[in-house]
Structure formats: structure tokens, C-alpha cells
Design a protein around this motif. Structure first.
Motif, PDB file in Angstrom:
ATOM      1  N   ALA A 211       0.821  -1.218   0.000  1.00 17.10           N
ATOM      2  CA  ALA A 211       0.000   0.000   0.000  1.00 17.10           C
ATOM      3  C   ALA A 211       0.852   1.265   0.000  1.00 17.10           C
ATOM      4  CB  ALA A 211      -0.935  -0.011   1.209  1.00 17.10           C
ATOM      5  N   ARG A 212       1.970   1.238   0.733  1.00 16.59           N
ATOM      6  CA  ARG A 212       2.777   2.451   0.888  1.00 16.59           C
ATOM      7  C   ARG A 212       3.828   2.620  -0.205  1.00 16.59           C
ATOM      8  NH1 ARG A 212       2.728   0.922   6.567  1.00 16.59           N
ATOM      9  NH2 ARG A 212       4.815   0.046   6.308  1.00 16.59           N
TER      10      ARG A 212
ATOM     11  N   VAL B 242      -3.996   0.328   7.989  1.00 10.75           N
ATOM     12  CA  VAL B 242      -2.998   1.296   7.504  1.00 10.75           C
ATOM     13  C   VAL B 242      -3.659   2.649   7.249  1.00 10.75           C
ATOM     14  CG1 VAL B 242      -1.443   1.862   5.585  1.00 10.75           C
ATOM     15  CG2 VAL B 242      -1.485  -0.464   6.521  1.00 10.75           C
ATOM     16  N   GLU B 243      -4.886   2.624   6.724  1.00  9.49           N
ATOM     17  CA  GLU B 243      -5.627   3.858   6.421  1.00  9.49           C
ATOM     18  C   GLU B 243      -6.276   4.474   7.656  1.00  9.49           C
ATOM     19  OE1 GLU B 243      -8.391   2.497   3.518  1.00  9.49           O
ATOM     20  OE2 GLU B 243      -6.827   1.997   2.038  1.00  9.49           O
ATOM     21  N   GLU B 244      -6.273   3.731   8.795  1.00  5.11           N
ATOM     22  CA  GLU B 244      -6.858   4.190  10.058  1.00  5.11           C
ATOM     23  C   GLU B 244      -8.354   4.505   9.927  1.00  5.11           C
ATOM     24  OE1 GLU B 244      -4.486   7.392  11.544  1.00  5.11           O
ATOM     25  OE2 GLU B 244      -2.737   6.123  11.876  1.00  5.11           O
ATOM     26  N   ASP B 245      -9.055   3.690   9.151  1.00  4.05           N
ATOM     27  CA  ASP B 245     -10.504   3.846   8.984  1.00  4.05           C
ATOM     28  C   ASP B 245     -11.196   2.922   9.990  1.00  4.05           C
ATOM     29  OD1 ASP B 245     -13.126   4.035   8.177  1.00  4.05           O
ATOM     30  OD2 ASP B 245     -12.666   3.976   6.033  1.00  4.05           O
TER      31      ASP B 245
ATOM     32  N   LYS C 224      -7.965  -7.078   3.518  1.00  6.44           N
ATOM     33  CA  LYS C 224      -8.775  -5.862   3.601  1.00  6.44           C
ATOM     34  C   LYS C 224      -8.601  -5.182   4.948  1.00  6.44           C
ATOM     35  CE  LYS C 224     -13.507  -4.117   3.221  1.00  6.44           C
ATOM     36  NZ  LYS C 224     -14.931  -4.454   2.955  1.00  6.44           N
TER      37      LYS C 224
ATOM     38  N   ARG D 261      -5.301  -3.364   5.131  1.00  7.46           N
ATOM     39  CA  ARG D 261      -5.298  -2.082   4.420  1.00  7.46           C
ATOM     40  C   ARG D 261      -6.085  -1.021   5.189  1.00  7.46           C
ATOM     41  NH1 ARG D 261      -5.527  -5.770  -0.121  1.00  7.46           N
ATOM     42  NH2 ARG D 261      -7.821  -5.741  -0.140  1.00  7.46           N
ATOM     43  N   LEU D 262      -7.229  -1.398   5.786  1.00  2.00           N
ATOM     44  CA  LEU D 262      -8.024  -0.447   6.566  1.00  2.00           C
ATOM     45  C   LEU D 262      -7.268   0.021   7.801  1.00  2.00           C
ATOM     46  CD1 LEU D 262     -11.555  -2.135   6.368  1.00  2.00           C
ATOM     47  CD2 LEU D 262     -10.832  -0.014   5.244  1.00  2.00           C
TER      48      LEU D 262
END
Length: 502
Positions: free
Chosen positions: A64-65, A282-285, A276, A279-280
Motif C-alpha cells: 500500500a505504501r 494502515v488507512e486508520e478507517d 482488507k 489495508r483499513l
């Protein structure tokens, strides 16, 4: 993916049926079961955590990064390190095989103890093969490719089934151990073309100072203990049952049925949501993260609650249909039935702890899984060894079920304290409705089994089929009437995909 996994698990069941028919449920079967389970235990205990709970979230973070190039650099470094480490463990275990067998199978007669040592040495390279294969699985799943990893067991089970049908009479259990290795080689090989499709290229090199690999190492120790829970509990159960003739085989076969029936659904959901969730995280959602966990747990419970009830009800005729033939006696069938019935009590705990564990490791938080894993193993060992003299085969199966349930409960409480979006009152109400609907479903299935089964294999098969169809339909209708959201989704899916198209 569920369909592919069902085919693979179905072939696995055929494989176990052939094992029961060809090898039986006595001392020879105990020897092979011990030898074939030990490499899996060592893999799970030492390396599975690094692959499933540590490598996948870090690989997804790199992807992702920084993109593919950096992620594949980590993948190759990780692969080379874990193959080297697993090869060292394999060689050491081969040298120590007599000690391992002497400790874990102390009640085996001398001939069967020597046989177990030989079989164990043949089977041990499975550790290296499985480490490499599952590293590739982690890469493919990170690119949302789930079908090929799911199909791996289809190929491997096909190899073993072919051996039973064509070569077992000539080479016996020695060749069977080699056939298992051949199946793992095939699982490794079929992934290579698809890895190439996503741009993966292998390169040799080991860098222990790589920062991304350092992130993996931080998760390995706590993740290792948690991943130990299922395989170590099974091996503890088998150790505890070695004093019961045929006990190890009964637990092994019961666990196979248990994992085929539940593992398909649990692992399908867990494997899909893990990348999933990573990734969430990492996005802090947090809201999306919590909603993903809640939906996954509710969907699983909609399936696992009736499966738990159903497995207890149909355990006896199911075991007879699958295994009662050849060298597998009525006594072995009864022992396996008892083990399966008590194993079933842990189905819900098994499912929930697998989902929640993915959540913790996606957060790169390993302390809670570490603690719950230690608690679960301790509880299982205490019950299995402490009560086997009084309860027989019930003790290890009950110990496993309680360990899974307690592990899931602790993980849920801690995760809810961190992210309350994982559950709400409407979800609780739906779960209560599911449990209520499973009761009449189980009563109906029990009535059918009691009146139609026990008249031979054909009668058992008919009874199982009728009980399954009636039970599924009754549960679906009842949960739909009570407005369980998963039932409404299921009916809507069936209506849109089949009725309207038809």
C-alpha cells in the motif's frame, strides 16, 4: 471460494475414508496419524504465525505504501529466511525422531514405536514445503487472488487419493507418507504461474536487518503462540488419548470432519477479510474496520450456530457413513462419534477467534492473542490430561471446545473495548434469533435421524440427506420470518440469481 474449498475438503474427507478403510483404527493407524500430524504441529508452532499473522499484514503495508517492487523485496527476503529456518528444524527433528516419538507416543508397542520413527522421518520435509507454499499463498491473497490458494488442497488430496486406489497395496504406509509429500510439492508448483502474472520474480538473498522484516519479527512471538492454539490443542488431545486404543485415530478423524464442515466457511471469510483489514488499519478507517469485523462475525454465526446443533445431532450416522468399512470397526466408529459430538461445542469459538485474530494482527497488536493463546492451551491441557482417566475420549474433545470458546470470548471483549463498531444491540438480537431458530431445526433433524437411520449404510445416507435438507430449509424460513438480516440477504441472493434468471 467456498465452492472450491468444499471440493477440496470433500476430497480430504474421501482421503480420510480411504485411510479408515485401508489402515483401520488400531495401532498401525495410530502410528501413521502421529507421524503425519507432528510435521504439521512443528510447522504451525514455529512458522505458521510468521506467515499468516506477521508476513501478510506487513506485506500489505509495504504494498500500500511503496508498491510492488518493495513488497516483493520483502517477500523474497522472508521466503529465503523461512525456508532456511524450516530446513534446519527439519534436519534436527529427523535426528531427534526417536526422542520425539518416545515422548509423544510412550504407550506405543516397540514395533509401532519404531515404525512411527521411520514414518516421521519420511514426513518431516513437509515442513519446508508448507512454509514455502503458504508464503506464496500470502502473496496471492494480498492481490485478492483467493481461488488458486483455495484450489491447492484439491490437487494435493487428489494425489493421495490416487495413491490409495493404485499403489497402497504395494507400498503401504511408507508410500503413503511419500504421497503426502508429493501433494505438497504440487501445491507449491501450481502457484508459480499465477505469482508470475502479478509480477513476482524470485531472487536469492537474506537481509536480517531489513526494516520491513523487522516489523514481521515484532509480531512473530505473540502471533506464534496464538497460531499454536488449534494445532497444539489437537496434538495435546492426541497425546492425552494415546492411553486409549484407537483414541488418537478417533480424535484425528473427528477433527478432520470438524475442520471440513466448519473450516470451509471460517477460513473463506477469514482469508478474504485479512488483506482488507490490513489495508483499513494502515488507512486508520476505524468505522470501516469495525463494520467489516461485525459483518464477518454475524455472517459466520448465521452458519455456525445451526452447524453446531446439526453436527451433534447427526454425528453417529455421519461417522458410520464415512468410515465404517474395512478395518474400521464399530468400536472405532463409536469412539469417533463421541469425540466429534464434543468437538462440535467449540465450533462457534473456533470461528469467532479466527476472525478476531485477523483484526488484532491487522492492527499489528499481538499481546492480546498471545495471552489468550496461552490461556487456551493451558485449559485444554488441564482438562485433556486431568480428566481422561475419568471421562475417556470426552476429556480431550471437551478441553478443545472450552479452549476455543474462552479464547474467542476474551478476544471479543478486548477488541470491543478498542473499537465498539464491531458490535451493536441489533447484532445481539439477530444472534438470539438465530439460536432460537436452531432449536426446532435440531429437533426436526433428530426426529428424522431417529426414525430413518440405523438400518444400514443406505438408510443412514438417506436419513442424513433428508435431515440436512429439512434442517436447512426450516432454519432459513424461521430466520427469515424473524427478520434476521442474513436470512433476508440469503433469500434475496437466491431470488435474484436463480428465480429471476430462470
Amino acid at each position: 471460494m467456498i465452492v472450491i474449498l468444499l471440493v477440496g475438503k470433500g476430497l480430504g474427507l474421501v482421503r480420510e475414508m480411504l485411510f479408515a478403510a485401508q489402515v483401520g483404527g488400531g495401532e498401525l493407524a495410530d502410528s501413521f496419524m502421529f507421524a503425519s500430524q507432528m510435521p504439521r504441529l512443528l510447522t504451525e508452532a514455529m512458522f505458521a504465525a510468521a506467515i499468516t499473522a506477521s508476513f501478510i499484514p506487513v506485506f500489505n503495508g509495504q504494498l500500500a505504501r511503496f508498491g510492488k517492487e518493495q513488497a516483493f523485496k520483502l517477500a523474497n527476503n522472508f521466503l529465503n529466511i523461512i525456508v532456511a529456518a524450516s530446513a534446519a528444524v527439519t534436519i534436527l527433528a529427523m535426528l531427534l525422531a526417536p526422542i520425539i516419538v518416545g515422548f509423544g507416543a510412550a504407550d506405543f508397542a516397540p514395533y509401532y514405536a519404531d515404525l512411527t520413527v521411520t514414518l516421521l522421518r519420511i514426513a518431516l520435509p513437509l515442513i519446508v514445503l508448507s512454509c514455502a507454499a503458504f508464503t506464496f499463498v500470502g502473496i496471492l491473497q494480498s492481490f485478492d487472488q483467493f481461488y488458486i490458494p483455495a484450489a491447492m488442497s484439491v490437487a494435493a488430496n487428489g494425489v493421495v487419493i490416487a495413491y490409495y486406489l493404485l499403489l497402497f497395496d504395494s507400498f503401504g504406509v511408507y508410500g503413503l507418507a511419500v504421497a503426502f509429500l508429493a501433494g505438497w510439492v504440487l501445491q507449491l508448483a501450481i502457484q508459480l504461474p499465477f505469482l508470475k502474472k502479478y509480477g513476482y520474480k524470485y531472487s536469492f538473498g537474506i537481509n536480517l536487518k531489513d526494516s520491513a522484516f523487522g516489523e514481521v519479527l515484532k509480531l512473530v512471538a505473540p502471533a506464534m503462540v496464538f497460531v499454536w492454539v488449534l494445532p497444539v490443542n489437537l496434538q495435546v488431545n492426541i497425546f492425552a488419548a494415546t492411553s486409549i486404543v484407537g483414541g488418537s485415530v478417533a480424535l484425528g478423524l473427528a477433527n478432520t470432519i470438524y475442520m471440513i464442515v466448519t473450516g470451509v466457511f471460517v477460513l473463506s471469510v477469514a482469508n478474504v477479510i485479512f488483506p482488507k483489514l490490513s489495508r483499513l488499519a494502515v488507512e486508520e478507517d476505524e468505522q470501516a474496520f469495525g463494520a467489516t469485523l461485525k459483518g464477518s462475525m454475524k455472517g459466520l454465526l448465521y452458519l455456525l450456530i445451526p452447524i453446531t446443533v446439526g453436527m451433534i445431532v447427526v454425528a453417529e450416522p455421519l461417522v458410520r457413513v464415512l468410515f465404517l468399512r474395512g478395518e474400521f470397526t464399530y468400536e472405532a466408529s463409536a469412539l469417533t462419534t463421541t469425540a466429534l459430538s464434543w468437538f462440535a461445542l467449540g465450533i462457534i469459538g473456533f470461528g469467532i477467534q479466527n476472525i478476531l485474530a485477523r483484526g488484532f494482527f491487522s492492527y499489528k497488536e499481538g499481546r492480546t492473542p498471545l495471552i489468550t493463546g496461552l490461556i487456551a492451551v493451558a485449559i485444554n491441557a488441564a482438562i485433556s490430561f486431568g480428566l481422561v482417566g475419568q471421562l475417556g475420549i470426552v476429556a480431550p474433545a471437551l478441553g478443545s471446545a472450552l479452549a476455543m470458546t474462552i479464547c474467542a470470548a476474551v478476544l471479543f471483549v478486548v477488541m470491543y473495548a478498542r473499537n465498539s463498531a464491531i458490535w451493536d444491540i441489533s447484532a445481539t438480537l439477530d444472534i438470539v434469533k438465530m439460536a432460537v431458530c436452531a432449536v426446532p431445526m435440531g429437533m426436526a433433524a433428530h426426529f428424522i435421524i431417529s426414525n430413518m437411520a440405523y438400518g444400514g449404510t443406505f438408510a443412514d445416507i438417506v436419513a442424513l440427506a433428508v435431515a440436512s435438507v429439512v434442517g436447512v430449509l426450516m432454519y432459513l424460513v424461521l430466520t427469515y420470518v424473524l427478520k434476521v438480516s442474513e436470512a433476508r440477504m440469503a433469500v434475496g441472493f437466491i431470488s435474484n440469481k436463480y428465480l429471476r434468471n430462470g
